[in-house]
Motif scaffolding. Structure first.
Motif, PDB file in Angstrom:
ATOM      1  N   LEU A 187      -1.393  -1.228   7.938  1.00  0.00           N
ATOM      2  CA  LEU A 187      -1.188  -2.557   7.384  1.00  0.00           C
ATOM      3  C   LEU A 187      -0.496  -2.441   6.032  1.00  0.00           C
ATOM      4  O   LEU A 187      -0.908  -1.628   5.199  1.00  0.00           O
ATOM      5  N   PRO A 188       0.524  -3.238   5.774  1.00  0.00           N
ATOM      6  CA  PRO A 188       1.333  -3.030   4.566  1.00  0.00           C
ATOM      7  C   PRO A 188       0.747  -3.567   3.261  1.00  0.00           C
ATOM      8  O   PRO A 188       1.191  -3.156   2.190  1.00  0.00           O
ATOM      9  N   TYR A 189      -0.242  -4.486   3.316  1.00  0.00           N
ATOM     10  CA  TYR A 189      -0.673  -5.130   2.077  1.00  0.00           C
ATOM     11  C   TYR A 189      -2.197  -5.219   1.959  1.00  0.00           C
ATOM     12  O   TYR A 189      -2.918  -5.277   2.955  1.00  0.00           O
ATOM     13  N   VAL A 190      -2.631  -5.255   0.700  1.00  0.00           N
ATOM     14  CA  VAL A 190      -3.990  -5.677   0.365  1.00  0.00           C
ATOM     15  C   VAL A 190      -3.862  -6.893  -0.545  1.00  0.00           C
ATOM     16  O   VAL A 190      -3.229  -6.824  -1.610  1.00  0.00           O
TER      17      VAL A 190
ATOM     18  N   HIS B 252      -9.980  -0.073  -0.087  1.00  0.00           N
ATOM     19  CA  HIS B 252      -9.294  -0.986   0.827  1.00  0.00           C
ATOM     20  C   HIS B 252      -7.797  -0.655   0.938  1.00  0.00           C
ATOM     21  O   HIS B 252      -7.203  -0.828   2.011  1.00  0.00           O
ATOM     22  N   ILE B 253      -7.204  -0.194  -0.132  1.00  0.00           N
ATOM     23  CA  ILE B 253      -5.809   0.241  -0.047  1.00  0.00           C
ATOM     24  C   ILE B 253      -5.690   1.425   0.910  1.00  0.00           C
ATOM     25  O   ILE B 253      -4.782   1.478   1.745  1.00  0.00           O
ATOM     26  N   THR B 254      -6.634   2.364   0.815  1.00  0.00           N
ATOM     27  CA  THR B 254      -6.652   3.505   1.736  1.00  0.00           C
ATOM     28  C   THR B 254      -6.883   3.043   3.166  1.00  0.00           C
ATOM     29  O   THR B 254      -6.235   3.522   4.107  1.00  0.00           O
ATOM     30  N   ARG B 255      -7.813   2.115   3.362  1.00  0.00           N
ATOM     31  CA  ARG B 255      -8.106   1.604   4.705  1.00  0.00           C
ATOM     32  C   ARG B 255      -6.878   0.914   5.305  1.00  0.00           C
ATOM     33  O   ARG B 255      -6.558   1.108   6.490  1.00  0.00           O
ATOM     34  N   ALA B 256      -6.216   0.090   4.508  1.00  0.00           N
ATOM     35  CA  ALA B 256      -5.032  -0.611   5.008  1.00  0.00           C
ATOM     36  C   ALA B 256      -3.962   0.388   5.422  1.00  0.00           C
ATOM     37  O   ALA B 256      -3.308   0.218   6.464  1.00  0.00           O
ATOM     38  N   ARG B 257      -3.767   1.419   4.625  1.00  0.00           N
ATOM     39  CA  ARG B 257      -2.760   2.434   4.961  1.00  0.00           C
ATOM     40  C   ARG B 257      -3.099   3.110   6.286  1.00  0.00           C
ATOM     41  O   ARG B 257      -2.235   3.300   7.141  1.00  0.00           O
ATOM     42  N   LYS B 258      -4.359   3.472   6.479  1.00  0.00           N
ATOM     43  CA  LYS B 258      -4.779   4.128   7.722  1.00  0.00           C
ATOM     44  C   LYS B 258      -4.650   3.204   8.925  1.00  0.00           C
ATOM     45  O   LYS B 258      -4.425   3.659  10.047  1.00  0.00           O
TER      46      LYS B 258
ATOM     47  N   VAL C 102       0.804  -1.220   0.000  1.00  0.00           N
ATOM     48  CA  VAL C 102       0.000   0.000   0.000  1.00  0.00           C
ATOM     49  C   VAL C 102       0.842   1.276   0.000  1.00  0.00           C
ATOM     50  O   VAL C 102       0.442   2.289  -0.586  1.00  0.00           O
ATOM     51  N   GLU C 103       2.003   1.262   0.653  1.00  0.00           N
ATOM     52  CA  GLU C 103       2.797   2.488   0.728  1.00  0.00           C
ATOM     53  C   GLU C 103       3.441   2.833  -0.606  1.00  0.00           C
ATOM     54  O   GLU C 103       3.777   3.988  -0.851  1.00  0.00           O
ATOM     55  N   ARG C 104       3.609   1.863  -1.462  1.00  0.00           N
ATOM     56  CA  ARG C 104       4.229   2.113  -2.767  1.00  0.00           C
ATOM     57  C   ARG C 104       3.204   2.169  -3.899  1.00  0.00           C
ATOM     58  O   ARG C 104       3.565   2.353  -5.057  1.00  0.00           O
ATOM     59  N   PHE C 105       1.940   2.007  -3.559  1.00  0.00           N
ATOM     60  CA  PHE C 105       0.904   1.980  -4.582  1.00  0.00           C
ATOM     61  C   PHE C 105       0.832   3.315  -5.319  1.00  0.00           C
ATOM     62  O   PHE C 105       0.886   4.391  -4.725  1.00  0.00           O
TER      63      PHE C 105
END
Length: 248
Positions: free
Chosen positions: A212-215, A203-209, A76-79
């Motif tokens: 969590l590193p992955y979706v 979900h990528i936004t949710r994981a970042r918040k 998610v951080e590199r998305f």
């Protein structure tokens, strides 16, 4: 009644059946039951090892002549949010996603039924009844949730919840290193909104918040139109013989 150990999982192999993604291919799956107090921990280990979940079953392809199914996850951080993704996000600004407990409702099933009839009328889930849907959502021992998407209402800024009819829903497992999207469905009359893509972006936004590193997106099959959309989420990691590796 068959008893399944909650301490040492037993794995089974299905009989060959026609592949739903590649014409002319036959598929087999290895699977185990997710039961007992350790179901969430086992589900996490297996998801990280390329398994997917359906109710209280974890499975992965074990085809004898084909290795086309590839497990995919998004860091998610590199998305990279492309211009196309930005347009989809902007188009759906009027929707609010709310996390709810994994409890089936008649409204969810009505939307699920409309989605299947419009998008997957010839698929393996086409004949699912309301009881089948209820079991898909709540027949599990793992840590999971639903995210319901509705239009933004006058009080949404205060409540954090949408208003009006259900537009889309995602069933998602919670892991220590990410969110694993199990199944999602949406209102077929809103095809121009790209709601399936919207839910992944959310979900990528949710994981970042959540830190969590992955979706986890499940399987991608090169050459399958059904799976082609997953390649758009870049960068991504694929699970191979040497573990999870970034794709160039």
């Amino acid at each position: 009644m068959t008893q399944h150990s909650t301490e040492t999982p037993q794995f089974f192999l299905t009989a060959p059946s026609p592949c739903p993604y590649l014409p002319g291919q036959m598929e087999r799956k290895v699977f185990t039951h997710l039961v007992g107090d350790r179901a969430s921990a086992l589900n996490e280990i297996l998801t990280q090892g390329g398994f997917r979940r359906s109710q209280n079953i974890a499975y992965r392809p074990a085809c004898e002549t084909c290795k086309a199914c590839v497990s995919v996850r998004v860091p998610v951080e590199r998305f990279i949010v492309t211009k196309g993704f930005r347009r989809i996000i902007e188009k759906n600004r009027d929707l609010v996603g709310t996390r709810v407990d994994p409890a089936p409702t008649s409204e969810q099933y009505s939307l699920f039924r409309a989605y299947l009839d419009a998008r997957h009328s010839d698929g393996g889930m086409a004949d699912m009844t309301v009881l089948d849907y209820a079991m898909m959502v709540e027949d599990t021992h793992v840590d999971t949730m639903l995210v319901e998407y509705r239009f933004r209402g006058p009080d949404s800024a205060i409540t954090g919840q949408g208003d009006g009819p259900l537009i889309a829903t995602a069933l998602t497992d919670l892991l220590s290193d990410g969110l694993s999207m199990v199944y999602s469905f949406y209102e077929p009359d809103y095809l121009d909104r790209s709601l399936g893509t919207m839910m992944i972006l959310d979900h990528i936004t949710r994981a970042r918040k959540m830190g969590l590193p992955y979706v986890y997106l499940g399987y991608w099959v090169n050459g399958s139109r059904k799976m082609g959309y997953k390649a758009r989420f870049q960068p991504q990691e694929h699970l191979g013989a040497r573990g999870w590796e970034p794709m160039p």
